[in-house]
Design an enzyme around this catalytic site. Structure first.
Site, mmCIF file in Angstrom:
data_model
loop_
_atom_site.group_PDB
_atom_site.id
_atom_site.type_symbol
_atom_site.label_atom_id
_atom_site.label_comp_id
_atom_site.label_asym_id
_atom_site.label_seq_id
_atom_site.Cartn_x
_atom_site.Cartn_y
_atom_site.Cartn_z
ATOM 1 N N PHE A 148 0.843 -1.197 0.000
ATOM 2 C CA PHE A 148 0.000 0.000 0.000
ATOM 3 C C PHE A 148 0.875 1.243 0.000
ATOM 4 O O PHE A 148 1.991 1.247 0.516
ATOM 5 C CB PHE A 148 -0.994 0.000 1.170
ATOM 6 N N THR A 154 6.822 -0.198 0.861
ATOM 7 C CA THR A 154 7.360 -1.510 1.230
ATOM 8 C C THR A 154 6.788 -2.562 0.289
ATOM 9 O O THR A 154 5.592 -2.569 0.010
ATOM 10 C CB THR A 154 7.003 -1.857 2.689
ATOM 11 N N GLY A 208 31.997 -4.298 23.547
ATOM 12 C CA GLY A 208 32.615 -4.052 22.248
ATOM 13 C C GLY A 208 32.139 -5.018 21.181
ATOM 14 O O GLY A 208 32.072 -4.665 19.997
ATOM 15 N N GLU A 233 4.213 3.515 10.395
ATOM 16 C CA GLU A 233 2.819 3.658 10.800
ATOM 17 C C GLU A 233 2.617 4.802 11.790
ATOM 18 O O GLU A 233 1.761 4.751 12.661
ATOM 19 C CB GLU A 233 2.284 2.342 11.392
ATOM 20 N N GLU A 244 5.271 11.066 18.011
ATOM 21 C CA GLU A 244 4.511 12.311 18.153
ATOM 22 C C GLU A 244 3.094 12.167 17.608
ATOM 23 O O GLU A 244 2.123 12.661 18.197
ATOM 24 C CB GLU A 244 5.251 13.455 17.461
#
Length: 401
Positions: A127, A162, A356, A379, A383
């Protein structure tokens, strides 16, 4: 069986599905994920395995050849797959959102035509909502559809698609002013089109170009692309639901369940990071004992495990709310926000436990460290989730003075 992230109240069928998926992840995904990710190679063999398991039709109704399972079952499967490799969960997520939108909003002809092939994994969905200058402001979409007889002509550029190359069906959101007078609210003049195309890159049908893969920091293997429409002609019967002006609502419905999916991915990645951290802490020795015996590391493991458990519980709650038929934008926003933030923190703590060695590409945690940030954006950013949550809370707790 791991102690964390267990789900109460599952049926025997759900438990058997999850057991099968977990075994597939442990055997077919985890051993090859890091190597494929470093090569940015599409996991074709894994995808073929998912098709055999029926996961591409997991939530598609049985009448169309799917398994007819719940969003909860699907989310728990996604959690398991993301635990193995997050990119694989992305491959099925966009497919699932398009199938869900078709099931909920498609015409009967559209359902009959697409859903059986989607359930079999023959037609693969993607989509497309975002654009290069858009960000989170969906109302600023500039891609446009103009009616021309029995067709619409689409022009514009979309971004962050995607499965852009591997998909054969794309649900594309564009502006369509037909029947909507000037001054109409932007979200009421948007339409979702079902665009069929060939898999691959370049011109995949007349007027439609997929330029190539976007090179990303993480989330590799899955193809993320642009989509360019230049005089793309689409039959009028490929307007989702058969009615223009409904695209924004259709997309938001799809994104709402997509947020549950992203929360599930965050849970899966966090769970794997915890597994890697707790295992390494028991193998690595300093000052004469395993670092897991040092209080500082035990505190870190305790915090990580608590976050894994909390995120899982919120994700399950959001999925069950949607399955019940109730509005779940508040729960989905909370779950997505918490799971993605906790995932980032758990992965970073596991990275710190590795010291490390966490910086070495030989260790799996390095891959997770690059993958987790995508969940903070996909998605909707944190915020955006907070805006959704805040507005819904004000609706629920409206002052009655």
């Amino acid at each position: 069986m791991a102690r964390l992230a267990q789900t109460a109240g599952l049926t025997d069928v759900q438990q058997e599905i999850l057991k099968t998926v977990r075994e597939f992840v442990d055997k077919e995904i985890i051993p090859v994920a890091t190597e494929l990710e470093h090569r940015d190679e599409y996991p074709q063999q894994i995808v073929d395995g998912l098709k055999e398991l029926g996961l591409f039709g997991l939530m598609i109704p049985e009448e169309y050849g799917g398994l007819g399972e719940s969003l909860l079952t699907y989310a728990l499967c996604v959690e398991e797959i993301a635990r193995g490799w997050m990119s694989v969960s992305g491959i099925i997520n966009t497919h699932f959102i398009v199938a869900y939108m078709l099931k909920q909003h498609g015409t009967q002809e559209q359902k009959d035509h697409f859903l059986p092939r989607m359930a079999a994994g023959e037609t693969r969905g993607a989509f497309s909502m975002s654009e290069p200058g858009l960000g989170s402001d969906v109302s600023a979409i500039t891609s446009k559809a103009v009616r021309d007889g029995d067709e619409y002509v689409l022009n514009g550029q979309k971004m962050w698609l995607t499965n852009g190359g591997t998909s054969t069906l794309v649900a594309v959101l564009v502006r369509s002013d037909e029947g909507h007078p000037e001054g109409t609210a932007p979200h009421k003049s948007m339409t979702t089109f079902l665009v069929e195309k060939e898999a691959g890159f370049g011109e995949v049908r007349p007027g439609l170009t997929i330029p190539g893969k976007i090179d990303k920091m993480g989330y590799k293997g899955v193809d993320t692309t642009e989509l360019i429409m230049d005089g793309l002609r689409i039959p009028a019967n490929r307007v989702l639901g058969g009615e223009t002006g409904r695209g924004f609502y259709q997309m938001m419905d799809g994104v709402e369940v997509g947020r549950v999916n992203v929360a599930a991915r965050g849970c899966g990645v966090a769970q794997r990071a915890f597994e890697l951290g707790v295992s390494y802490a028991q193998q690595r020795h300093t000052f004469g004992k395993a670092i897991a015996q040092h209080q500082a590391i035990q505190f870190k493991l305790a915090e990580m495990a608590t976050k894994v458990e909390a995120a899982h519980a919120m994700m399950v709650n959001a999925a069950r709310k949607k399955d019940s038929g109730e509005r779940n934008d508040l729960e989905a926003g909370m779950a997505k926000y918490l799971a993605s933030e906790y995932c980032k923190e758990v992965v970073e703590d596991a990275f710190r436990i590795h010291g490390g060695y966490g910086f070495s590409k030989e260790y799996e945690i390095e891959r997770l460290y690059r993958e987790a940030p995508m969940l903070l954006i996909g998605e909707g950013t944190a915020e955006i989730q907070k805006m959704i949550i805040g507005r819904r809370l004000l609706e629920e707790y409206r002052f009655q003075g």
